[in-house]
Design a protein around this motif. Structure first.
Motif, mmCIF file in Angstrom:
data_model
loop_
_atom_site.group_PDB
_atom_site.id
_atom_site.type_symbol
_atom_site.label_atom_id
_atom_site.label_comp_id
_atom_site.label_asym_id
_atom_site.label_seq_id
_atom_site.Cartn_x
_atom_site.Cartn_y
_atom_site.Cartn_z
ATOM 1 N N MET A 43 0.850 -1.195 0.000
ATOM 2 C CA MET A 43 0.000 0.000 0.000
ATOM 3 C C MET A 43 0.886 1.246 0.000
ATOM 4 O O MET A 43 1.825 1.356 0.788
ATOM 5 C CB MET A 43 -0.895 0.006 1.236
ATOM 6 N N THR A 44 0.619 2.169 -0.917
ATOM 7 C CA THR A 44 1.405 3.394 -1.019
ATOM 8 C C THR A 44 1.203 4.264 0.215
ATOM 9 O O THR A 44 0.078 4.498 0.654
ATOM 10 C CB THR A 44 0.983 4.186 -2.279
ATOM 11 N N LYS A 45 2.328 4.740 0.779
ATOM 12 C CA LYS A 45 2.245 5.634 1.927
ATOM 13 C C LYS A 45 1.804 7.016 1.451
ATOM 14 O O LYS A 45 2.333 7.560 0.489
ATOM 15 C CB LYS A 45 3.596 5.723 2.628
ATOM 16 N N ARG A 46 0.832 7.579 2.139
ATOM 17 C CA ARG A 46 0.287 8.877 1.753
ATOM 18 C C ARG A 46 0.853 9.980 2.643
ATOM 19 O O ARG A 46 1.059 9.778 3.837
ATOM 20 C CB ARG A 46 -1.244 8.866 1.851
ATOM 21 N N ARG A 47 1.114 11.132 2.047
ATOM 22 C CA ARG A 47 1.553 12.279 2.827
ATOM 23 C C ARG A 47 0.438 12.718 3.772
ATOM 24 O O ARG A 47 -0.743 12.560 3.482
ATOM 25 C CB ARG A 47 1.918 13.448 1.897
ATOM 26 N N LYS A 48 0.832 13.268 4.901
ATOM 27 C CA LYS A 48 -0.150 13.779 5.845
ATOM 28 C C LYS A 48 -0.911 14.940 5.217
ATOM 29 O O LYS A 48 -0.325 15.840 4.633
ATOM 30 C CB LYS A 48 0.541 14.234 7.134
ATOM 31 N N HIS A 49 -2.232 14.904 5.340
ATOM 32 C CA HIS A 49 -3.048 15.968 4.768
ATOM 33 C C HIS A 49 -2.742 17.302 5.446
ATOM 34 O O HIS A 49 -2.668 17.402 6.667
ATOM 35 C CB HIS A 49 -4.533 15.636 4.947
ATOM 36 N N SER A 50 -2.538 18.329 4.639
ATOM 37 C CA SER A 50 -2.247 19.667 5.141
ATOM 38 C C SER A 50 -3.007 20.664 4.279
ATOM 39 O O SER A 50 -2.948 20.601 3.044
ATOM 40 C CB SER A 50 -0.735 19.937 5.083
ATOM 41 N N TRP A 51 -3.726 21.585 4.909
ATOM 42 C CA TRP A 51 -4.636 22.490 4.216
ATOM 43 C C TRP A 51 -4.175 23.934 4.344
ATOM 44 O O TRP A 51 -3.651 24.330 5.392
ATOM 45 C CB TRP A 51 -6.041 22.339 4.809
ATOM 46 N N PRO A 52 -4.325 24.759 3.314
ATOM 47 C CA PRO A 52 -3.944 26.178 3.409
ATOM 48 C C PRO A 52 -4.717 26.875 4.536
ATOM 49 O O PRO A 52 -5.940 26.787 4.617
ATOM 50 C CB PRO A 52 -4.348 26.744 2.044
#
Length: 691
Positions: free
Chosen positions: A1-10
């Motif tokens: 499973m591809t590791k996903r970057r932590k979600h970060s919002w403007p």
């Protein structure tokens, strides 16, 4: 499973409250500075709080090699920021300047015949060029160093629409990169030979140096399908590698500032594997342009749902769409009245926390001068700008009501989409050139909506096997691992819809043997020996097949020769005896473990599926999911369950009256005075209710 970057919002500007981001691409360098102050005044009137700047400004930012002019960009960013309008700042690398391509023509990509694609438009660079990478990353470093402490820049907009024009490059740089990619993927040349089936037509290779891109092989000839499928994978990866290089360069200098790049997800938008890319952005953003005609709204909702699936239900950013006509179709149809608000609210309903357009002010020159904008050629005294202002008010009301922090509720049904299956079905040697993967998921989404069921559209890598029911619509490629997921899902009680053209081949486009669908025959309880393609290209060829449930198949049907003892037939074909299809099963339901499947062995289209679904839902024990197909209902809820929003969209061309219990937050082309819990919604209208 591809590791996903932590979600970060403007994040909002200092002192400002978090709101739905609203705005669009802004190109102040196309206009004299005397227009800038008017632009900002109109932005404030419309409720705009963010614009993307500098996307195609490389030639103005770096007019000559190593000489940077940030003065004009500083001035407009400062004007915007002081007015409370945040900036999504581009890396400006999407279109290299003339001085660069004249000095280094080796950065230009080549087509399959080896012809150079010259400057004159955009994206005329090759992603595998080390020379171009050096120049692009130098610009990224200069941009990041100059704006690393700017308080008005809230996000990085990395390049623009990767692969829109330079998806495939056949240069020697690409050749070397493809050989490297194959070595990494397969390790040995024997593994490549096996994956590509090179025993056919004497294509066996002895070394990785013998691998070449799928260059021109003559009209009417056929590229090796395994090789072509891998080249599409490679091309997506090569562009992603370039994006990652830009991303990491910007991030090293400006840590903590969110980065994204705009995808192009639509029903037929399969240039890149956007689900794979979704793991490498801080937040998913998308460019989407409506499909004119009767599918307009459903396709908007379908595509937005797929973006939400790619984002794994994290907030996502609608980076570009249009207020009306685009400029790039043979006929550029005007958007229907009401659709500016409705389409945007459909994207919000499906999880978007940002709504932006291309572009703010309509250009007076250049290739996109006829593309609609937030401020059209007619100026602020126009219906388009009035709609833009209305939408700004509506987004403000939703923000104040607390829609931020809520996410799209998980549906009961998942419609599965697979980029690689679409790529494989695009090959020129297939059972029928009329059959592609992408059309079937859209038809199922619409047919389910016709039965009052709002489905989630999700990538094949996602958690589709955690839904109450799932649809595998012409998912041509099923690996052994995915086939195992299918088997386990149904055996453990899942309800599965499967269609023709599903599970015909593995991930290398090698056919599963023994009868179709090879790897999941036991799950669906049918065995297909042959296909029955249909068309009207030759006199007397079959172009349709009637089913005994009153529907009609077209384009494609399976010749189902046997069904399992655990299966029962819901519909069969009715045809002349000489065709050989009379009485052949068309729709079959099968028990498997604790679950059940329904197999649709032909292309019925949206209308045929909608008519066939009630019987299939009943057979699968899902009849309670049916609802009012006149209205698409979409729901967003916060994690604690304290804030719940229901979006109701009229899918018809007639007014509809539906239940809408709760506080009406937004009503566009609708009667906002709900009596007895009912509200009337006009065509192209939408109501948002908070409970």
């Amino acid at each position: 499973m591809t590791k996903r970057r932590k979600h970060s919002w403007p994040q909002p500007l200092k002192g400002a409250e978090a709101r739905i981001w609203y705005g669009g691409d802004y190109n102040p360098d196309q206009w004299p500075e005397s227009v800038w102050d008017e632009d900002i005044e109109l932005m404030l009137k419309a409720g705009v709080n963010l614009v993307s700047v500098g996307i195609f400004s490389w030639a103005k930012i770096e007019p000559r090699e190593g000489e940077y002019d940030f003065d004009w960009l500083d001035r407009i960013i400062d004007k915007l920021g002081r007015a409370g309008i945040a900036v999504d700042l581009a890396s400006a690398t999407a279109s290299p300047p003339m001085w660069l391509t004249q000095a280094h023509p080796e950065v230009l990509w080549k087509d399959e015949r080896g012809d150079t694609v010259w400057p004159g438009a955009r994206e005329h660079w090759r992603p595998t060029s080390p020379v171009f990478r050096d120049y692009a990353l130098a610009l990224c470093r200069a941009m990041a160093e100059h704006y690393k402490d700017n308080p008005y820049v809230v996000a990085w907009h990395v390049s623009n629409e990767y692969g829109c024009h330079n998806r495939f490059d056949y240069s020697d740089d690409a050749l070397r990169a493809f050989q490297k990619w194959c070595r990494k993927r397969y390790k040995t040349i024997d593994a490549v030979n096996d994956a590509w089936g090179t025993a056919f037509w004497a294509q066996r290779m002895n070394d990785f140096s013998e691998i070449i891109p799928p260059r021109y092989i003559g009209d009417g000839n056929f590229i090796n399908p395994g090789k072509l499928l891998d080249y599409k994978r490679f091309s997506s990866d090569a562009l992603k590698e370039f994006y990652i290089a830009e991303r990491d360069t910007l991030e090293e200098i400006t840590p903590g500032r969110p980065l994204t790049t705009n995808f192009m997800v639509s029903a037929g938008g399969s240039l890149l594997d956007y689900d794979d890319w979704g793991a490498d952005v801080d937040f998913v953003s998308n460019d989407h342009y409506f499909t004119p005609g009767e599918a307009h709204f459903d396709e908007v909702a379908y595509s937005a749902s797929l973006v939400d699936g790619i984002a794994r239900k994290q907030p996502w950013f609608q980076m570009e769409h249009s207020t009306s006509a685009v400029n790039w179709r043979p006929i550029n149809y005007r958007a229907e009245p009401g659709s500016v608000v409705r389409d945007s609210l459909a994207q919000v309903a499906m999880g978007a926390d940002a709504i932006c357009y291309f572009q703010w002010r309509q250009s007076k020159a250049g290739a996109e001068k006829w593309h609609s904008s937030m401020v059209p050629h007619a100026g602020a005294d126009s219906q388009i700008f009035r709609d833009v202002c209305e939408l700004g008010v509506d987004l403000g009301r939703l923000s104040e009501a607390g829609v931020l922090g809520t996410k799209l509720d998980k549906a009961k049904v998942a419609v599965v989409f697979d980029y690689e299956s679409e790529w494989a079905t695009e090959h020129t040697a297939t059972p029928s050139q009329q059959v592609r993967h992408w059309t079937e998921p859209l038809d199922w989404f619409r047919a389910l909506a016709d039965n009052g069921i709002t489905a989630d559209v999700v990538p094949v890598r996602s958690d589709w096997d955690t839904y109450k029911a799932a649809v595998l619509p012409s998912v041509y490629l099923l690996s052994e691992a995915t086939s195992r997921r299918v088997r386990d899902y149904v055996a453990n009680g899942g309800r599965l819809f499967v269609t023709y053209y599903t599970g015909l081949a593995d991930e290398n486009d090698h056919i599963w043997l023994g009868g179709y669908p090879g790897s999941i025959r036991d799950v669906v309880g049918v065995r297909v020996e042959e296909f029955y393609p249909m068309g009207d290209d030759l006199p007397g060829t079959p172009d349709r097949l009637a089913l005994d449930n009153g529907t009609t198949a077209h384009d494609f049907a399976d010749v189902i020769t046997s069904t399992a003892d655990s299966a029962r037939v819901l519909a069969s074909y009715q045809s002349e005896p000489w065709i050989g299809m009379n009485g052949v099963p068309a729709i079959v339901v099968n028990d498997f473990g604790d679950g059940r499947s329904a197999y649709v062995g032909c292309r019925l289209g949206r209308e045929g599926l909608a008519k066939s679904l009630p019987a299939m839902l009943e057979a699968l024990g899902l009849e309670e999911l049916k609802g009012d197909g006149r209205v698409l209902r979409v729901e967003r809820t916060d994690e604690a369950g304290d804030r719940h929003f229901e979006f109701l969209f009229n899918r018809t061309h007639d007014p509809v009256t539906v239940s809408a219990e709760g506080e009406i937050v937004v009503a566009s082309l609708a009667d906002a005075q709900a009596e007895d819990g009912n509200v009337t919604i006009a065509p192209n209208g939408v109501v948002v209710v908070k409970r």
